[in-house]
Write a protein that holds these residues in place. Structure first.
Motif, short mmCIF file in Angstrom:
data_model
loop_
_atom_site.label_atom_id
_atom_site.label_comp_id
_atom_site.label_asym_id
_atom_site.label_seq_id
_atom_site.Cartn_x
_atom_site.Cartn_y
_atom_site.Cartn_z
N THR A 129 6.45 -8.14 -4.73
CA THR A 129 5.62 -7.18 -4.01
C THR A 129 6.26 -6.73 -2.71
N ALA A 130 6.61 -7.70 -1.85
CA ALA A 130 7.17 -7.38 -0.54
C ALA A 130 8.55 -6.72 -0.66
N LYS A 131 9.28 -7.03 -1.70
CA LYS A 131 10.61 -6.44 -1.91
C LYS A 131 10.49 -4.96 -2.24
N LEU A 132 9.51 -4.62 -3.08
CA LEU A 132 9.35 -3.23 -3.51
C LEU A 132 8.54 -2.41 -2.51
N ILE A 133 7.54 -3.04 -1.89
CA ILE A 133 6.68 -2.34 -0.92
C ILE A 133 6.68 -3.18 0.37
N PRO A 134 7.66 -2.98 1.24
CA PRO A 134 7.80 -3.81 2.44
C PRO A 134 6.57 -3.86 3.34
N ASP A 135 5.80 -2.77 3.37
CA ASP A 135 4.60 -2.75 4.24
C ASP A 135 3.33 -3.08 3.45
N CYS A 136 3.48 -3.89 2.41
CA CYS A 136 2.34 -4.21 1.55
C CYS A 136 1.22 -4.94 2.28
N ARG A 137 1.55 -5.55 3.44
CA ARG A 137 0.52 -6.25 4.21
C ARG A 137 0.02 -5.43 5.38
N VAL A 138 0.39 -4.14 5.38
CA VAL A 138 -0.07 -3.23 6.44
C VAL A 138 -1.18 -2.36 5.86
N ARG A 139 -2.31 -2.36 6.53
CA ARG A 139 -3.43 -1.57 6.03
C ARG A 139 -3.16 -0.08 6.24
N LYS A 140 -3.39 0.70 5.19
CA LYS A 140 -3.17 2.15 5.26
C LYS A 140 -4.51 2.86 5.20
N PRO A 141 -4.53 4.15 5.57
CA PRO A 141 -5.79 4.91 5.49
C PRO A 141 -6.37 4.84 4.10
N ASP A 142 -7.68 4.80 4.02
CA ASP A 142 -8.36 4.68 2.73
C ASP A 142 -8.20 5.97 1.93
N ASP A 143 -7.35 5.90 0.92
CA ASP A 143 -7.13 7.07 0.08
C ASP A 143 -7.50 6.77 -1.37
#
Length: 214
Positions: A99-113
């Motif tokens: 997960t972290a390798k493919l999506i480095p900011d996987c633990r960063v909350r993003k706007p609700d889309d």
């Protein structure tokens, strides 16, 4: 706890996955593991075919679109399902959490889309080229908005609008198919009538020939 299979083209076409992660087996195949927001149950996807890191969406071999909601993580029900199917989908090989390798900011909350799709995801869901989606947006058939994220400008389309338009497309396709079937049946009837008339004419000619012969 029973395990349910979700065959292609059955059930949800867009799955919103909470507490998600990406598992990669030694053969290179990757799968999403998480908790389905809609059915409130643990879920393991089919093999990932395309992954959009920016919009956190993926298309799997089943044709479904997965929206990765919120932060990555784990869920006990999802882990249970994965433990049950891991040996089958991975062919008995080992796996890694990538997960972290493919999506480095996987633990960063993003706007609700949750309610929106990218243009590419919309095209995949509708089964049409990307150019068609952009034309539908330009013609105001599909609503959209521009999401400026850093230097990137991403156009997003409401998922609900896409699903409604997909049903419209399917209704039109069914109507066209019905018209083709009707036209084909009418053509067969006309051909049968013509064939019957021709046979009758030939029979009358033969009778006339026999009378002349007498």
């Amino acid at each position: 706890m029973p395990i349910h299979l979700h065959p292609p083209r059955e059930g949800l076409e867009v799955v919103r996955l909470l507490h998600w992660s990406i598992r990669e087996f030694e053969n290179g195949s990757r799968f999403l593991v998480g908790f389905s927001r809609e059915i409130r149950d643990g879920r393991v996807s089919a093999a990932i075919v395309e992954l959009d890191v920016v919009t956190r969406s993926a298309r799997t071999a089943s044709g479904r679109i997965y929206q990765l909601v919120g932060l990555s993580g784990s869920n006990s029900e999802a882990e249970y399902v994965f433990d049950c199917v891991a040996e089958i989908i991975g062919g008995g090989s080992g796996w890694l959490d990538v997960t972290a390798k493919l999506i480095p900011d996987c633990r960063v909350r993003k706007p609700d889309d949750l309610e929106e799709l990218s243009v590419d995801a919309t095209a995949r869901l509708l089964g049409v080229p990307r150019l068609i989606v952009t034309k539908l947006i330009a013609d105001n058939v599909l609503p959209s908005r521009i999401d400026a994220t850093g230097y990137r400008r991403i156009r997003r389309i409401p998922t609900a609008a896409v699903l409604v338009y997909r049903e419209i497309l399917r209704a039109k396709q069914d109507a066209r198919m019905g018209q083709l079937v009707d036209a084909s049946e009418h053509a067969d009837d006309a051909e049968n009538e013509t064939s019957g008339s021709t046979r009758g004419l030939r029979a009358r000619k033969k009778v006339g020939v026999r009378k002349l012969a007498r």
